[in-house]
Motif scaffolding. Structure first.
Motif, PDB file in Angstrom:
ATOM      1  N   GLY A   1      37.786-110.979 -35.792  1.00 29.06           N
ATOM      2  CA  GLY A   1      38.125-112.301 -35.771  1.00 29.06           C
ATOM      3  C   GLY A   1      39.386-112.883 -36.098  1.00 29.06           C
ATOM      4  N   ARG A   2      39.677-112.360 -37.182  1.00 31.69           N
ATOM      5  CA  ARG A   2      40.829-112.700 -37.985  1.00 31.69           C
ATOM      6  C   ARG A   2      41.952-112.275 -37.105  1.00 31.69           C
ATOM      7  N   ALA A   3      41.786-111.101 -36.536  1.00 30.75           N
ATOM      8  CA  ALA A   3      42.962-110.638 -35.659  1.00 30.75           C
ATOM      9  C   ALA A   3      43.131-111.660 -34.365  1.00 30.75           C
ATOM     10  N   ALA A   4      42.148-112.107 -33.774  1.00 33.74           N
ATOM     11  CA  ALA A   4      41.961-112.993 -32.834  1.00 33.74           C
ATOM     12  C   ALA A   4      42.841-114.330 -33.023  1.00 33.74           C
ATOM     13  N   ASN A   5      42.307-114.621 -34.404  1.00 30.95           N
ATOM     14  CA  ASN A   5      42.746-116.127 -34.725  1.00 30.95           C
ATOM     15  C   ASN A   5      44.183-116.009 -35.063  1.00 30.95           C
ATOM     16  N   GLU A   6      44.775-114.971 -35.675  1.00 32.09           N
ATOM     17  CA  GLU A   6      46.236-114.680 -36.055  1.00 32.09           C
ATOM     18  C   GLU A   6      46.918-114.682 -34.808  1.00 32.09           C
ATOM     19  N   LEU A   7      46.369-113.939 -33.860  1.00 32.68           N
ATOM     20  CA  LEU A   7      47.107-113.795 -32.429  1.00 32.68           C
ATOM     21  C   LEU A   7      47.281-115.026 -31.973  1.00 32.68           C
ATOM     22  N   ASP A   8      46.166-116.049 -31.825  1.00 33.13           N
ATOM     23  CA  ASP A   8      46.258-117.326 -31.303  1.00 33.13           C
ATOM     24  C   ASP A   8      47.235-118.097 -32.057  1.00 33.13           C
ATOM     25  N   ASP A   9      47.251-117.923 -33.406  1.00 33.42           N
ATOM     26  CA  ASP A   9      48.387-118.746 -33.939  1.00 33.42           C
ATOM     27  C   ASP A   9      49.790-118.279 -33.770  1.00 33.42           C
ATOM     28  N   ILE A  10      49.924-117.082 -33.665  1.00 32.35           N
ATOM     29  CA  ILE A  10      51.237-116.548 -33.287  1.00 32.35           C
ATOM     30  C   ILE A  10      51.720-117.048 -31.886  1.00 32.35           C
ATOM     31  N   THR A  11      50.518-117.103 -30.930  1.00 32.08           N
ATOM     32  CA  THR A  11      50.837-117.541 -29.519  1.00 32.08           C
ATOM     33  C   THR A  11      51.277-118.927 -29.355  1.00 32.08           C
ATOM     34  N   LEU A  12      50.661-119.611 -30.140  1.00 32.44           N
ATOM     35  CA  LEU A  12      50.944-121.179 -30.242  1.00 32.44           C
ATOM     36  C   LEU A  12      52.319-121.326 -30.974  1.00 32.44           C
ATOM     37  N   ASP A  13      52.734-120.557 -32.126  1.00 30.60           N
ATOM     38  CA  ASP A  13      54.046-120.665 -32.578  1.00 30.60           C
ATOM     39  C   ASP A  13      55.032-120.210 -31.610  1.00 30.60           C
ATOM     40  N   LEU A  14      54.802-119.358 -30.846  1.00 25.54           N
ATOM     41  CA  LEU A  14      55.938-118.890 -29.780  1.00 25.54           C
ATOM     42  C   LEU A  14      55.948-119.656 -28.647  1.00 25.54           C
ATOM     43  N   ASP A  15      54.792-120.236 -28.303  1.00 27.75           N
ATOM     44  CA  ASP A  15      54.818-121.051 -26.988  1.00 27.75           C
ATOM     45  C   ASP A  15      55.980-122.312 -27.155  1.00 27.75           C
ATOM     46  N   GLU A  16      56.289-122.673 -28.192  1.00 22.38           N
ATOM     47  CA  GLU A  16      57.201-123.618 -28.384  1.00 22.38           C
ATOM     48  C   GLU A  16      58.522-123.488 -27.910  1.00 22.38           C
ATOM     49  N   HIS A  17      58.715-122.175 -28.011  1.00 22.88           N
ATOM     50  CA  HIS A  17      59.928-121.608 -27.540  1.00 22.88           C
ATOM     51  C   HIS A  17      60.184-121.163 -26.118  1.00 22.88           C
ATOM     52  N   LYS A  18      59.145-121.152 -25.469  1.00 25.94           N
ATOM     53  CA  LYS A  18      59.152-120.693 -24.323  1.00 25.94           C
ATOM     54  C   LYS A  18      59.949-121.317 -23.407  1.00 25.94           C
ATOM     55  N   ASP A  19      60.257-122.704 -23.366  1.00 29.22           N
ATOM     56  CA  ASP A  19      61.046-123.339 -22.562  1.00 29.22           C
ATOM     57  C   ASP A  19      62.601-123.149 -22.902  1.00 29.22           C
ATOM     58  N   THR A  20      62.853-122.996 -23.950  1.00 27.27           N
ATOM     59  CA  THR A  20      64.269-122.401 -24.426  1.00 27.27           C
ATOM     60  C   THR A  20      64.540-120.957 -23.783  1.00 27.27           C
ATOM     61  N   LEU A  21      63.537-120.064 -23.792  1.00 27.93           N
ATOM     62  CA  LEU A  21      63.684-118.733 -23.178  1.00 27.93           C
ATOM     63  C   LEU A  21      63.865-118.970 -21.583  1.00 27.93           C
ATOM     64  N   GLN A  22      62.991-119.684 -21.006  1.00 29.42           N
ATOM     65  CA  GLN A  22      63.057-119.895 -19.648  1.00 29.42           C
ATOM     66  C   GLN A  22      64.364-120.345 -19.360  1.00 29.42           C
ATOM     67  N   ARG A  23      65.108-121.607 -19.849  1.00 27.65           N
ATOM     68  CA  ARG A  23      66.293-122.105 -19.436  1.00 27.65           C
ATOM     69  C   ARG A  23      67.234-120.956 -19.704  1.00 27.65           C
ATOM     70  N   LEU A  24      67.455-120.055 -20.453  1.00 28.22           N
ATOM     71  CA  LEU A  24      68.242-119.128 -20.920  1.00 28.22           C
ATOM     72  C   LEU A  24      68.100-118.168 -19.579  1.00 28.22           C
ATOM     73  N   GLY A  25      66.960-117.837 -19.228  1.00 28.82           N
ATOM     74  CA  GLY A  25      66.508-116.726 -18.183  1.00 28.82           C
ATOM     75  C   GLY A  25      66.846-117.338 -16.947  1.00 28.82           C
ATOM     76  N   ALA A  26      67.107-118.510 -17.006  1.00 32.90           N
ATOM     77  CA  ALA A  26      67.520-119.237 -15.404  1.00 32.90           C
ATOM     78  C   ALA A  26      68.821-119.434 -15.380  1.00 32.90           C
ATOM     79  N   GLN A  27      69.589-119.058 -16.386  1.00 33.09           N
ATOM     80  CA  GLN A  27      71.071-119.384 -16.311  1.00 33.09           C
ATOM     81  C   GLN A  27      71.681-118.027 -15.450  1.00 33.09           C
TER      82      GLN A  27
END
Length: 127
Positions: free
Chosen positions: A81-107
């Motif tokens: 349960g702790r691992a699932a919660n931590e992974l969910d938090d990490i996923t949310l933290d990284l999600d805010e950078h997804k658009d930046t990575l997609q823009r870089l990938g589209a160049q």
């Protein structure tokens, strides 16, 4: 006579092998392609990280049921349960950078007329 390996175990082994292949390929990709792959991996809805988070959460539900029956120690359920919660938090933290990575990938790789200025690395943790 030995029992054949169950499908789920074979599937787990195959996914693990394929993730290793993906990591090997990622290390050899040009930056724009690598950014595109990382953005897809980090996608919380359709990416690898979101799927692994869902898998661990599902494992936690299983472990809770088994712990309630006495087949597993409660510590196993709590750890999953702790691992699932931590992974969910990490996923949310990284999600805010997804658009930046997609823009870089589209160049396109050749469009780098002006090289990006290096940025100082700053450690910042927010939870």
């Amino acid at each position: 006579m030995s029992h054949p390996t169950p499908y789920a175990v074979r599937l787990t082994d195959e996914i693990t092998r394929r993730l290793g292949q993906l990591a090997d390929h990622l290390s050899q990709l040009p930056p724009s392609q690598a950014a595109h792959v990382i953005a897809r991996v980090l996608d919380p809805d359709n990416g690898v990280l979101g799927s692994i988070t869902h898998l661990v959460a599902t494992g936690s539900v299983f472990a809770k049921d088994q712990a309630e029956r006495g087949a597993l120690p409660a510590e196993v359920w709590l750890a999953l349960g702790r691992a699932a919660n931590e992974l969910d938090d990490i996923t949310l933290d990284l999600d805010e950078h997804k658009d930046t990575l997609q823009r870089l990938g589209a160049q396109p790789a050749a469009s780098a007329a002006k090289a990006p200025a290096p940025a100082p690395l700053v450690v910042r943790r927010r939870r």
